[in-house]
Enzyme design. Structure first.
Site, PDB file in Angstrom:
ATOM      1  CB  ILE A   1      -9.034  -5.730  -3.251  1.00  0.00           C
ATOM      2  CG1 ILE A   1      -9.734  -7.101  -3.184  1.00  0.00           C
ATOM      3  CG2 ILE A   1      -9.762  -4.718  -2.379  1.00  0.00           C
ATOM      4  CD1 ILE A   1      -9.704  -7.764  -1.809  1.00  0.00           C
TER       5      ILE A   1
ATOM      6  CG  ASP B   1       1.345  -2.461  -6.383  1.00  0.00           C
ATOM      7  OD1 ASP B   1       2.243  -3.198  -5.924  1.00  0.00           O
ATOM      8  OD2 ASP B   1       0.156  -2.826  -6.459  1.00  0.00           O
TER       9      ASP B   1
ATOM     10  CB  ALA C   1      -0.061  -2.636  -0.089  1.00  0.00           C
TER      11      ALA C   1
ATOM     12  CE  LYS D   1       6.244 -23.455   5.071  1.00  0.00           C
ATOM     13  NZ  LYS D   1       5.600 -23.853   3.847  1.00  0.00           N
TER      14      LYS D   1
ATOM     15  CG  LEU E   1       3.206 -20.325  15.769  1.00  0.00           C
ATOM     16  CD1 LEU E   1       3.552 -19.003  15.099  1.00  0.00           C
ATOM     17  CD2 LEU E   1       2.490 -20.068  17.096  1.00  0.00           C
TER      18      LEU E   1
ATOM     19  CE1 TYR F   1      -3.468 -11.254   4.759  1.00  0.00           C
ATOM     20  CE2 TYR F   1      -5.307 -12.476   5.708  1.00  0.00           C
ATOM     21  CZ  TYR F   1      -4.819 -11.552   4.791  1.00  0.00           C
ATOM     22  OH  TYR F   1      -5.683 -10.932   3.929  1.00  0.00           O
TER      23      TYR F   1
ATOM     24  CE  LYS G   1      -4.623  -8.055   5.749  1.00  0.00           C
ATOM     25  NZ  LYS G   1      -4.542  -6.834   4.938  1.00  0.00           N
TER      26      LYS G   1
HETATM   27  N1  LIG Z   1      -8.712 -11.566  -1.732  1.00  0.00           N
HETATM   28  C1  LIG Z   1      -9.306 -11.788  -0.589  1.00  0.00           C
HETATM   29  O1  LIG Z   1     -10.181 -12.666  -0.474  1.00  0.00           O
HETATM   30  C2  LIG Z   1      -8.973 -10.954   0.616  1.00  0.00           C
HETATM   31  C3  LIG Z   1      -9.639 -11.265   1.796  1.00  0.00           C
HETATM   32  C4  LIG Z   1      -9.367 -10.511   2.924  1.00  0.00           C
HETATM   33  C5  LIG Z   1      -8.468  -9.471   2.860  1.00  0.00           C
HETATM   34  N2  LIG Z   1      -7.818  -9.194   1.706  1.00  0.00           N
HETATM   35  C6  LIG Z   1      -6.876  -8.073   1.721  1.00  0.00           C
HETATM   36  O2  LIG Z   1      -7.173  -7.174   0.667  1.00  0.00           O
HETATM   37  C7  LIG Z   1      -5.963  -6.545   0.208  1.00  0.00           C
HETATM   38  C8  LIG Z   1      -5.835  -6.736  -1.290  1.00  0.00           C
HETATM   39  O3  LIG Z   1      -5.853  -8.126  -1.574  1.00  0.00           O
HETATM   40  P1  LIG Z   1      -5.837  -8.750  -3.054  1.00  0.00           P
HETATM   41  O4  LIG Z   1      -6.581 -10.027  -2.984  1.00  0.00           O
HETATM   42  O5  LIG Z   1      -6.233  -7.722  -4.035  1.00  0.00           O
HETATM   43  O6  LIG Z   1      -4.282  -9.091  -3.157  1.00  0.00           O
HETATM   44  P2  LIG Z   1      -3.243  -8.973  -4.362  1.00  0.00           P
HETATM   45  O7  LIG Z   1      -2.086  -9.806  -3.986  1.00  0.00           O
HETATM   46  O8  LIG Z   1      -3.925  -9.216  -5.662  1.00  0.00           O
HETATM   47  O9  LIG Z   1      -2.837  -7.417  -4.302  1.00  0.00           O
HETATM   48  C9  LIG Z   1      -2.032  -6.876  -3.280  1.00  0.00           C
HETATM   49  C10 LIG Z   1      -1.247  -5.716  -3.869  1.00  0.00           C
HETATM   50  O10 LIG Z   1      -0.399  -5.190  -2.841  1.00  0.00           O
HETATM   51  C11 LIG Z   1       0.868  -4.910  -3.406  1.00  0.00           C
HETATM   52  N3  LIG Z   1       1.924  -4.941  -2.405  1.00  0.00           N
HETATM   53  C12 LIG Z   1       2.349  -6.031  -1.694  1.00  0.00           C
HETATM   54  N4  LIG Z   1       3.413  -5.683  -0.945  1.00  0.00           N
HETATM   55  C13 LIG Z   1       3.646  -4.360  -1.182  1.00  0.00           C
HETATM   56  C14 LIG Z   1       4.632  -3.454  -0.713  1.00  0.00           C
HETATM   57  N5  LIG Z   1       5.598  -3.830   0.143  1.00  0.00           N
HETATM   58  N6  LIG Z   1       4.607  -2.173  -1.159  1.00  0.00           N
HETATM   59  C15 LIG Z   1       3.632  -1.789  -2.036  1.00  0.00           C
HETATM   60  N7  LIG Z   1       2.698  -2.614  -2.520  1.00  0.00           N
HETATM   61  C16 LIG Z   1       2.702  -3.894  -2.102  1.00  0.00           C
HETATM   62  C17 LIG Z   1       1.047  -6.042  -4.423  1.00  0.00           C
HETATM   63  O11 LIG Z   1       2.060  -5.723  -5.382  1.00  0.00           O
HETATM   64  C18 LIG Z   1      -0.338  -6.153  -5.021  1.00  0.00           C
HETATM   65  O12 LIG Z   1      -0.521  -5.301  -6.127  1.00  0.00           O
HETATM   66  C19 LIG Z   1      -4.834  -7.170   1.022  1.00  0.00           C
HETATM   67  O13 LIG Z   1      -4.526  -6.336   2.105  1.00  0.00           O
HETATM   68  C20 LIG Z   1      -5.433  -8.469   1.507  1.00  0.00           C
HETATM   69  O14 LIG Z   1      -4.810  -8.911   2.686  1.00  0.00           O
HETATM   70  C21 LIG Z   1      -8.055  -9.924   0.585  1.00  0.00           C
END
Ligand SMILES: NC(=O)c1ccc[n+]([C@@H]2O[C@H](COP(=O)([O-])OP(=O)(O)OC[C@H]3O[C@@H](n4cnc5c(N)ncnc54)[C@H](O)[C@@H]3O)[C@@H](O)[C@H]2O)c1
Length: 451
Positions: A226, A245, A293, A299, A301, A357, A361
């Protein structure tokens, strides 16, 4: 990850089988493609009886080439009739003038003929006045009633359609165009059943082909998924992007940054030195900050270790708060800045195995709500975007049966794409979108989960 069921259900044999068995029949959604100009390609019908319809009619020619009114002599537009009018791609109903229970029937009268004449992937917007701003209890109740109407219509419309409710405060009319350019176009393909409130905002987009021109945007977690889609979309809209990142993702980050003509910043947002390094990297100022990010460490609780709990709270909640505070304190986040926090449907509806999580959020939503009034003094907006099931590496890792259930449990019977989240962020990032602050926009295909 590709949705094989959606592809199959749209073949001739698949259509027959899905119909015979009464299975979900998702339609491929129309999405925005680069180079497109008009938000709407097809006919727009404007109706209703308030003060807002005329504002919309005034810029209808910038939304589409074909626009109609519900009645003769309304807004100076030609009248649409079910017998002679074209199929409809967009509908805007101004319900702001409704104040008595008996007037609610105007909704049925407007939508009934129109619903039988919809094109593919139609977009519907109902306009109203925020109930809490009205003194008369019945008028306030009528405006609140619109929420039940739009949310139900979102579940009935099918054909890949979307339905939203937008409350417009007096003085916020100039921001209707930006909102409708998003909500009536394929940019909001996977946004439905949402309620937003527009308030007056002094900023305005000057060039709709590059609404973010001259702005600098930071996107965290931008190397993939995303975050990468957000960076691409903000760059498409004219922003100079700074992609952040973790150091392990540096190669992918550098490659994307160079493709987008932006800068990369390899930094762990939880590192002690992260706030200082970020402020240093953005010393010249930043206009748009997208905290994307995020991690999951699922897991139940009962089995959740302190480490799993803390790591998720640190990355998803503490770091966005600390980094935003540092940027504000250093004066790096400019006046009229836009902050977008990527939350999750889990933070609204909760989810088994995701107490950590969902806590993080929901906390982000709290940050948007609590920070909005203070930041408004400097014209800065802060909002949360809550994605539902989005097709990324994160959701591909979910076991098959749970993944399949997550994908289908929404009004569109399919998952969204990273682009869908990115388009919502890009709209929030626009100058005129300061009209929306402290709010949550779900990008979830109107999921059955949550409010
Ligand atoms: N994919 C989904 O269906 C979904 C649904 C709801 C929310 N989200 C949220 O959308 C966002 C992006 O999700 P995604 O599916 O693209 O996940 P993803 O795991 O593909 O990407 C997350 C990115 O965050 C980076 N990241 C993680 N920890 C970090 C840190 N400490 N410092 C810097 N960068 C860090 C990772 O390296 C990765 O590039 C997240 O916040 C996720 O919780 C995703």
């Amino acid at each position: 990850m590709s949705d094989r069921y959606l592809n199959f259900a749209n073949t001739p044999a698949g259509r027959r089988l899905v119909g015979a068995l009464g299975l979900p029949s998702p339609l491929p959604l129309e999405r925005w493609v680069a180079g497109r100009n008009r938000p709407l390609e097809g006919a727009l019908l404007i109706g209703g009886d308030g003060d807002l319809g005329a504002s919309v009619a005034a810029f209808a020619n910038r939304l589409t080439d074909e626009y109609f009114a519900e009645r003769d002599d309304q807004y100076g537009l030609p009248r649409w009739t079910a017998e002679h009018g074209p199929k409809l791609k967009g509908l805007v109903f101004d319900a702001s003038g409704l104040s008595r229970f008996e007037e609610l029937d105007a909704l049925r009268q407007f939508f009934q003929p129109a619903l039988k004449n919809l094109g593919r992937c139609p977009h519907v917007v109902v306009l109203g006045r925020a109930p809490q701003t009205l003194d008369d209890p019945q008028a306030s109740s009528v405006q609140r009633a619109l929420e039940g109407f739009t949310r139900s219509l979102g579940k009935e419309i099918r054909r890949g359609g979307t339905v939203q409710l937008v409350y417009v405060d007096p003085g916020a009319e100039p921001q209707l165009e930006g909102a409708l350019r998003f909500l009536l176009s394929p940019k909001s393909a996977y946004v439905s059943g949402q309620v937003l409130r527009l308030q007056p905002c002094a900023q305005q987009v000057s060039d709709w082909t590059r609404p973010l021109a001259g702005k600098t945007a930071l996107v965290t977690g931008a190397s993939r998924g995303i975050g990468a889609a957000i960076a691409e979309t903000l760059a498409r809209d004219g922003a100079e992007v700074v992609l952040l990142d973790v150091p392990q993702a540096k190669d992918a980050l550098d490659a994307l940054a160079s493709r987008l003509g932006g800068r990369s910043l390899a930094l762990d947002i939880c590192a002690e030195e992260a706030p200082g390094k970020l402020v240093e990297a953005l010393a010249e100022g930043v206009d748009i900050v997208v905290h994307n990010a995020g991690i999951t460490r699922d897991k139940t609780l009962a089995k959740m270790s302190e480490g799993l709990w803390e790591s998720v709270i640190d990355v998803n909640l503490r770091a966005p708060q600390q980094l935003t505070a540092a940027l504000l304190q250093a004066g790096a986040l400019r006046d009229n800045g836009r902050v977008v926090l990527i939350a999750s449907l889990s933070g609204i509806a909760g989810n088994v195995g995701q107490t950590n999580y969902a806590t993080s959020k929901a906390g982000l939503i709290g940050l948007a709500q609590s920070w909005a009034p203070t930041l408004a003094e400097r014209g800065i907006s802060i909002n949360a975007v809550a994605p539902g099931f989005i097709e990324t590496g994160m959701t591909a890792a979910i076991p098959f049966t749970i993944r399949e259930a997550g994908r289908r449990m929404n009004a569109m019977n399919q998952g969204g794409l990273p682009q869908d989240v990115a388009e919502a962020v890009a709209w929030f990032a626009q100058p005129g979108s300061g009209a929306v602050s402290g709010q949550v926009l779900r990008v979830c295909g109107q999921s059955l989960l949550g409010a």
